[in-house]
Design a protein around this motif. Structure first.
Motif, mmCIF file in Angstrom:
data_model
loop_
_atom_site.group_PDB
_atom_site.id
_atom_site.type_symbol
_atom_site.label_atom_id
_atom_site.label_comp_id
_atom_site.label_asym_id
_atom_site.label_seq_id
_atom_site.Cartn_x
_atom_site.Cartn_y
_atom_site.Cartn_z
ATOM 1 N N ARG A 20 -2.335 8.336 -5.939
ATOM 2 C CA ARG A 20 -3.514 8.294 -5.071
ATOM 3 C C ARG A 20 -3.256 7.402 -3.866
ATOM 4 O O ARG A 20 -2.447 6.485 -3.927
ATOM 5 C CB ARG A 20 -4.743 7.789 -5.845
ATOM 6 N N VAL A 21 -3.972 7.688 -2.789
ATOM 7 C CA VAL A 21 -3.734 6.967 -1.540
ATOM 8 C C VAL A 21 -4.411 5.599 -1.564
ATOM 9 O O VAL A 21 -5.602 5.494 -1.868
ATOM 10 C CB VAL A 21 -4.251 7.784 -0.331
ATOM 11 N N THR A 22 -3.627 4.574 -1.247
ATOM 12 C CA THR A 22 -4.141 3.214 -1.067
ATOM 13 C C THR A 22 -3.844 2.763 0.357
ATOM 14 O O THR A 22 -2.712 2.907 0.835
ATOM 15 C CB THR A 22 -3.478 2.237 -2.048
ATOM 16 N N PHE A 23 -4.874 2.243 1.020
ATOM 17 C CA PHE A 23 -4.716 1.686 2.368
ATOM 18 C C PHE A 23 -4.810 0.168 2.324
ATOM 19 O O PHE A 23 -5.249 -0.422 1.339
ATOM 20 C CB PHE A 23 -5.833 2.200 3.304
ATOM 21 N N ALA B 84 0.837 -1.210 0.000
ATOM 22 C CA ALA B 84 0.000 0.000 0.000
ATOM 23 C C ALA B 84 0.869 1.257 0.000
ATOM 24 O O ALA B 84 0.537 2.246 -0.674
ATOM 25 C CB ALA B 84 -0.948 -0.008 1.196
ATOM 26 N N VAL B 85 1.977 1.232 0.726
ATOM 27 C CA VAL B 85 2.908 2.366 0.690
ATOM 28 C C VAL B 85 3.466 2.516 -0.725
ATOM 29 O O VAL B 85 3.499 3.630 -1.276
ATOM 30 C CB VAL B 85 4.064 2.180 1.699
ATOM 31 N N ARG B 86 3.881 1.405 -1.302
ATOM 32 C CA ARG B 86 4.461 1.452 -2.646
ATOM 33 C C ARG B 86 3.450 2.035 -3.641
ATOM 34 O O ARG B 86 3.786 2.910 -4.440
ATOM 35 C CB ARG B 86 4.892 0.055 -3.087
ATOM 36 N N ARG B 87 2.214 1.559 -3.566
ATOM 37 C CA ARG B 87 1.185 2.067 -4.485
ATOM 38 C C ARG B 87 0.923 3.555 -4.245
ATOM 39 O O ARG B 87 0.782 4.331 -5.188
ATOM 40 C CB ARG B 87 -0.115 1.270 -4.309
ATOM 41 N N THR B 88 0.847 3.938 -2.989
ATOM 42 C CA THR B 88 0.546 5.342 -2.658
ATOM 43 C C THR B 88 1.628 6.280 -3.197
ATOM 44 O O THR B 88 1.322 7.361 -3.712
ATOM 45 C CB THR B 88 0.406 5.509 -1.129
#
Lengths: 127, 127
Positions: free
Chosen positions: B54-57, B45-49
């Motif tokens: 856009r923010v991913t949790f 999720a950090v990598r995607r964010t």
């Protein structure tokens, strides 16, 4: 809300502590709005923070209460506080004396800025 | 810092994830500075964010990735991000589309204000 809900007992009853009995506490500078740090509180630290006028954390590393500023002088005076919608995070707005961070930085988030991808979003609207 | 430190791999290597492999992510409105919510991220999720804009949790309740806004339309566009001094919290400043909170409130901290004791501290200075 009545006194049972706004008093410390009511607040503590609404908090969903984690498996270790803790809740993350976001500390925000009431002057300027910078997020200064995140600490952890158990029920007693929340109670003290809401009743004492100053922020008290539970130190996970030292396993003891830690009233911010008692050692460093960098106290956090509570201006306001709120629980989030599901009661598992507390936000405390404070007057910060000196540096919030043990590194000497004003905020703990000043020391390691990242370089995220930033995309244009100006034309998008809420659906 | 060199690319190894500022790239996603270097960032992930600096993060101190908790026992569940998660890190708390404070989401702050880049326009105005309000703290909107706290969510949780695993490494992916950090990598995607940091790479997606856009923010991913990571949803602890649903045990799945949750890119904010994909269902609600209330997306969070990343403006900047930072790790804290000990690498166990991430702060993400965003452009928030619509309400951040599932209740419809702008921020998750708008719904349950507390009534802490506030003491005078005007005469105190940093030591």
């Amino acid at each position: 809300m009545n006194d049972n809900q706004t008093g410390a007992g009511g607040v503590l009853a609404r908090i969903r502590f984690d498996a270790a009995g803790l809740i993350p506490a976001i500390i925000q500078d009431d002057d300027g709005g910078d997020v200064l740090m995140l600490g952890w509180m158990d029920a007693e630290a929340v109670r003290r923070t809401l009743s004492d006028g100053r922020v008290t954390f539970w130190s996970r590393s030292r396993q003891e209460y830690w009233r911010k500023g008692d050692t460093s002088g960098h106290a956090q005076y509570v201006r306001s506080a709120a629980l989030d919608c599901d009661g598992d995070t507390i936000l405390v707005r404070v007057r910060q004396v000196g540096a919030a961070c043990h590194t000497g930085a004003r905020a703990c988030f000043d020391v390691d800025p990242l370089q995220p991808v930033v995309i244009e979003s100006g034309s998008e609207q809420p659906t």
